[in-house]
Design an enzyme around this catalytic site. Structure first.
Site, PDB file in Angstrom:
ATOM      1  N   ASN A   9       0.705  -1.012   0.053  1.00 25.77           N
ATOM      2  CA  ASN A   9       0.444  -0.015   0.428  1.00 25.77           C
ATOM      3  C   ASN A   9       0.973   1.439   0.253  1.00 25.77           C
ATOM      4  OD1 ASN A   9      -1.703   1.841   0.446  1.00 25.77           O
ATOM      5  ND2 ASN A   9      -2.217   1.180   2.402  1.00 25.77           N
ATOM      6  N   LYS A  11      -0.170   4.162  -0.411  1.00 25.91           N
ATOM      7  CA  LYS A  11      -0.790   5.429   0.672  1.00 25.91           C
ATOM      8  C   LYS A  11      -0.245   6.567  -0.896  1.00 25.91           C
ATOM      9  CE  LYS A  11       0.089   3.564   4.624  1.00 25.91           C
ATOM     10  NZ  LYS A  11      -0.145   3.069   6.208  1.00 25.91           N
ATOM     11  N   HIS A  94      -9.450   1.427   5.201  1.00 32.80           N
ATOM     12  CA  HIS A  94      -8.387   1.766   5.552  1.00 32.80           C
ATOM     13  C   HIS A  94      -7.952   3.023   6.815  1.00 32.80           C
ATOM     14  CE1 HIS A  94      -4.046   2.251   6.362  1.00 32.80           C
ATOM     15  NE2 HIS A  94      -3.658   1.552   6.032  1.00 32.80           N
ATOM     16  N   GLU A  96      -6.929   4.782   7.853  1.00 34.08           N
ATOM     17  CA  GLU A  96      -6.361   6.105   7.739  1.00 34.08           C
ATOM     18  C   GLU A  96      -7.729   6.645   7.315  1.00 34.08           C
ATOM     19  OE1 GLU A  96      -2.985   5.452   5.184  1.00 34.08           O
ATOM     20  OE2 GLU A  96      -1.461   5.123   7.328  1.00 34.08           O
ATOM     21  N   GLU A 166      -5.124  -4.942  10.979  1.00 28.98           N
ATOM     22  CA  GLU A 166      -4.346  -3.705  10.829  1.00 28.98           C
ATOM     23  C   GLU A 166      -4.416  -3.431  12.028  1.00 28.98           C
ATOM     24  OE1 GLU A 166      -2.283  -2.721   6.953  1.00 28.98           O
ATOM     25  OE2 GLU A 166      -4.347  -0.869   7.132  1.00 28.98           O
ATOM     26  N   GLY A 172       2.584   2.340  11.085  1.00 31.30           N
ATOM     27  CA  GLY A 172       3.670   3.300  10.968  1.00 31.30           C
ATOM     28  C   GLY A 172       4.261   3.516  12.171  1.00 31.30           C
ATOM     29  N   SER A 212       3.755  -2.410  10.426  1.00 30.25           N
ATOM     30  CA  SER A 212       4.523  -2.793  11.023  1.00 30.25           C
ATOM     31  C   SER A 212       5.863  -3.574  10.468  1.00 30.25           C
ATOM     32  CB  SER A 212       6.147  -1.989  11.873  1.00 30.25           C
ATOM     33  OG  SER A 212       4.961  -0.324  12.643  1.00 30.25           O
TER      34      SER A 212
HETATM   35  P1  13P Z   1       3.358   0.594   7.347  1.00 37.69           P
HETATM   36  O1  13P Z   1       3.789  -1.065   7.261  1.00 37.69           O
HETATM   37  O2  13P Z   1       3.991   1.312   7.273  1.00 37.69           O
HETATM   38  O3  13P Z   1       3.376  -0.084   9.132  1.00 37.69           O
HETATM   39  O4  13P Z   1       1.949   0.214   7.484  1.00 37.69           O
HETATM   40  C1  13P Z   1       0.692  -0.326   7.217  1.00 37.69           C
HETATM   41  C2  13P Z   1       0.005  -0.012   6.567  1.00 37.69           C
HETATM   42  O5  13P Z   1      -1.362   0.766   6.777  1.00 37.69           O
HETATM   43  C3  13P Z   1      -0.546  -0.395   4.895  1.00 37.69           C
HETATM   44  O6  13P Z   1      -1.921  -0.944   4.635  1.00 37.69           O
END
Ligand code: 13P
Length: 255
Positions: A9, A11, A94, A96, A166, A172, A212
Site C-alpha cells: 500500500n 499510500k 483503511h 487512515e 491492521e 507506521g 510495521s
Molecule cells: P506500515 O507497514 O508502514 O506500518 O503501514 C501499514 C499499512 O497501513 C498498510 O496498509
C-alpha cells in the site's frame, strides 16, 4: 490452497515516473514468483501507467479506495466502474480513511458491495485503536467491523474478498504486533467468517496482517496458520525491502 500475498500500500507516495521506476526495480530484484502474489496499490493517478507495465510484469494492481456510486456529482472521487478492468483489487476502509476521512462501518460496507458488484476484489481493512487494545476491546472491535463490512454479502461474495487486520497502533510506528497476537486475531477473523458463512467459505478467504511489517519480521508473521499475507506500508516503498519480503515468503511456501 490460499495463495500468499504481499500487498504494497503505497499510500500518498510516488509520482507516476517514481511509481514506474519502483515497479521496475521490484521486478528486477524479485521477478515473478510462482507462489507469492505481488499486489501493488499505488496512488490512483499511477494506475494506468502501471497497468501497461503489469502486462509485462507479474504483479497485480489495486486501488487504495473507491466510491460506492457508479458516477455522479462526487468531486474528487473514483468509482468502481472506472476501476473495472484497471485493477484486480481495491483497499476498502483503511484505518487512515476511517480516521482522517470519516469513513464508517456503513460506508465500508457500501464500498465493499460496490467493488464486488464490479468484479473487483475488496481488501477490507479492520483494526483496533491503541485505546481499544489497551482496554481489552480488540476482539469486540474486530467482530463489529468484520460483520458490518460484510453485512448482506453472500458466502460466494465473502469468498471473493480479502480481509486485512491492521491494528492502528502498529501502522507506521515500527511496533508490529507479535506474530502470535497477529495470528490469533486473524484466527478470530476466520472464526467470525465461519460463523457467518460456514467453514468452507472461511477456509478459502485470504487474511492479511498489516502494521510495521518488514523483512525482519515477515517470516515469523507468515508462519502463523491464519495469516496469508501482509499489507505493507513503509517497507513497500523501497524495492529492496519489498522484494526481500516476497523472497522470504516464497521460500517459506516452497518456491
Ligand atoms: P506500515 O507497514 O508502514 O506500518 O503501514 C501499514 C499499512 O497501513 C498498510 O496498509
Amino acid at each position: 490452497m490460499r495463495k500468499p500475498m504481499m500487498a504494497g500500500n503505497w499510500k500518498m507516495n510516488k509520482t507516476v515516473p517514481e511509481a514506474l521506476a519502483l515497479a521496475r526495480q521490484i521486478h528486477a530484484l524479485v521477478g515473478g514468483s510462482a507462489v507469492v502474489e505481488q499486489l501493488l496499490c499505488p496512488p490512483s493517478i499511477c494506475l494506468h501507467a502501471l497497468k501497461m507495465l503489469a502486462e509485462e510484469m507479474p504483479f497485480s494492481l489495486g486501488a487504495q479506495n473507491c466510491h460506492w456510486e457508479e458516477s455522479g456529482a462526487y468531486t474528487g472521487e473514483i468509482s468502481p466502474a472506472m476501476l473495472r478492468g484497471l485493477v484486480d483489487y481495491v483497499i476498502i476502509g483503511h484505518s487512515e480513511r476511517r480516521q482522517l476521512f470519516g469513513e464508517s462501518d456503513e460506508t465500508v460496507n457500501q464500498k465493499t458491495r460496490a467493488a464486488l458488484a464490479h468484479g473487483i476484489t475488496p481488501v477490507v481493512c479492520v483494526g483496533e485503536m491503541l485505546e481499544q487494545n489497551e482496554r481489552g476491546q480488540t476482539g469486540e472491535t474486530i467482530n463489529r467491523q468484520v460483520r458490518a463490512a460484510l453485512d448482506g454479502l453472500s458466502g460466494a461474495q465473502v469468498q471473493s474478498s480479502i480481509i486485512a487486520y491492521e491494528p492502528i497502533w502498529a501502522i507506521g510506528t515500527g511496533r508490529a504486533a507479535t506474530a502470535g497476537t497477529a495470528g490469533d486475531i486473524c484466527g478470530q477473523v476466520r472464526a467470525i467468517l465461519g460463523e457467518m458463512h460456514g467453514e468452507t467459505v472461511a477456509d478459502t478467504v485470504r487474511i492479511l496482517y498489516g502494521g510495521s511489517t518488514k523483512p525482519d519480521n515477515i517470516g515469523a508473521i507468515m508462519r502463523e496458520a491464519h495469516i496469508d499475507g501482509a499489507l505493507i506500508g513503509g517497507a513497500a516503498l523501497e524495492a529492496a525491502s519489498y522484494a526481500e519480503m516476497v523472497r522470504i515468503t516464497g521460500e517459506m511456501y516452497g518456491a
